[in-house]
Enzyme design. Structure first.
Site, PDB file in Angstrom:
ATOM      1  N   VAL A 275       0.904  -1.147   0.000  1.00 16.80           N
ATOM      2  CA  VAL A 275       0.000   0.000   0.000  1.00 16.80           C
ATOM      3  C   VAL A 275       0.947   1.201   0.000  1.00 16.80           C
ATOM      4  O   VAL A 275       1.488   1.577   1.038  1.00 16.80           O
ATOM      5  CB  VAL A 275      -0.954  -0.012   1.214  1.00 16.80           C
ATOM      6  CG1 VAL A 275      -1.851   1.210   1.205  1.00 16.80           C
ATOM      7  CG2 VAL A 275      -1.794  -1.299   1.212  1.00 16.80           C
ATOM      8  N   PRO A 276       1.203   1.767  -1.196  1.00 11.01           N
ATOM      9  CA  PRO A 276       2.396   2.582  -1.461  1.00 11.01           C
ATOM     10  C   PRO A 276       2.362   4.028  -0.962  1.00 11.01           C
ATOM     11  O   PRO A 276       2.311   4.975  -1.746  1.00 11.01           O
ATOM     12  CB  PRO A 276       2.493   2.530  -2.984  1.00 11.01           C
ATOM     13  CG  PRO A 276       1.062   2.448  -3.424  1.00 11.01           C
ATOM     14  CD  PRO A 276       0.391   1.580  -2.398  1.00 11.01           C
ATOM     15  N   CYS A 277       2.478   4.215   0.343  1.00  6.25           N
ATOM     16  CA  CYS A 277       2.474   5.574   0.893  1.00  6.25           C
ATOM     17  C   CYS A 277       3.657   6.392   0.391  1.00  6.25           C
ATOM     18  O   CYS A 277       3.604   7.632   0.414  1.00  6.25           O
ATOM     19  CB  CYS A 277       2.407   5.553   2.410  1.00  6.25           C
ATOM     20  SG  CYS A 277       3.601   4.477   3.211  1.00  6.25           S
ATOM     21  N   HIS A 278       4.700   5.733  -0.107  1.00  6.92           N
ATOM     22  CA  HIS A 278       5.829   6.471  -0.679  1.00  6.92           C
ATOM     23  C   HIS A 278       5.429   7.212  -1.948  1.00  6.92           C
ATOM     24  O   HIS A 278       6.122   8.133  -2.368  1.00  6.92           O
ATOM     25  CB  HIS A 278       7.019   5.528  -0.944  1.00  6.92           C
ATOM     26  CG  HIS A 278       6.738   4.449  -1.934  1.00  6.92           C
ATOM     27  ND1 HIS A 278       6.092   3.277  -1.577  1.00  6.92           N
ATOM     28  CD2 HIS A 278       6.996   4.362  -3.266  1.00  6.92           C
ATOM     29  CE1 HIS A 278       5.973   2.507  -2.656  1.00  6.92           C
ATOM     30  NE2 HIS A 278       6.522   3.144  -3.691  1.00  6.92           N
ATOM     31  N   ARG A 279       4.306   6.856  -2.556  1.00  7.57           N
ATOM     32  CA  ARG A 279       3.838   7.510  -3.786  1.00  7.57           C
ATOM     33  C   ARG A 279       2.997   8.749  -3.522  1.00  7.57           C
ATOM     34  O   ARG A 279       2.432   9.318  -4.447  1.00  7.57           O
ATOM     35  CB  ARG A 279       3.048   6.517  -4.633  1.00  7.57           C
ATOM     36  CG  ARG A 279       3.888   5.367  -5.135  1.00  7.57           C
ATOM     37  CD  ARG A 279       3.102   4.414  -6.013  1.00  7.57           C
ATOM     38  NE  ARG A 279       3.890   3.206  -6.244  1.00  7.57           N
ATOM     39  CZ  ARG A 279       3.366   2.011  -6.472  1.00  7.57           C
ATOM     40  NH1 ARG A 279       2.057   1.861  -6.540  1.00  7.57           N
ATOM     41  NH2 ARG A 279       4.166   0.969  -6.653  1.00  7.57           N
TER      42      ARG A 279
END
Length: 170
Positions: free
Chosen positions: A130-134
């Site tokens: 779940v790509p919170c870095h994006r």
């Protein structure tokens, strides 16, 4: 039926990473201790390498540059309400792209202001998949609480091709 959790630990270019997988899917992941994830979940632990194998393989493929979309099932048990809506909208943000905190707020339909989105990102129980870095700030990268902080975020976004490598990366 009693719900249980199986753990896997793997080395990555951004540090050791721990996965916690229930019968329903990946429930938690991150940098740090397996015990900390276990405490958050509060489930009985089982030794089940078969349960964690698919998620481990996908993460290894992601870090090898061979995977762009995760198919690992997600167990959303550590989220609810508005927080879950935001994280599920985030889960749909594709590899190699990014959204601003405000754009994610809009996509989620949650009514949460951009500042609140940042708080939800900081408590994401399933980073990378779940790509919170994006999620980036309108005027730069914004923050990141995983791994080595914003440098981990920069590495992940460069790995995905969203950011160009610097001379230090070459």
């Amino acid at each position: 039926m009693m719900v249980t959790v199986a753990f896997a630990e793997l080395p990555t270019p951004v540090g050791p990473f721990v996965l916690a997988v229930t019968e329903d899917g990946l429930a938690a992941s991150g940098w740090g201790s397996r015990a900390r994830l276990g405490e958050r979940l509060g489930l009985a632990e089982v030794h089940d390498p078969d349960r964690t194998a698919f998620a481990v393989a996908e993460l290894n493929d992601y870090f090898a540059g061979e995977l762009r979309a995760f198919e690992t099932p997600v167990d959303w048990r550590l989220t609810s309400g508005v927080r879950r809506s935001v994280l599920q909208a985030l889960h749909a943000v594709p590899y190699g792209s990014a959204v601003t905190y405000g754009e994610l707020a809009e996509r989620s339909g949650s009514g949460v202001p951009a500042r609140g989105i940042g708080s939800i990102m900081g408590s994401n129980p399933i980073p990378i998949v779940v790509p919170c870095h994006r999620v980036v700030a309108g005027n730069g990268l914004g923050g990141f609480s995983g791994g080595e902080g914003v440098e981990t975020k920069r590495w992940l976004l460069t790995h995905e091709g969203y950011l160009q490598p610097t001379l230090l990366d070459l």
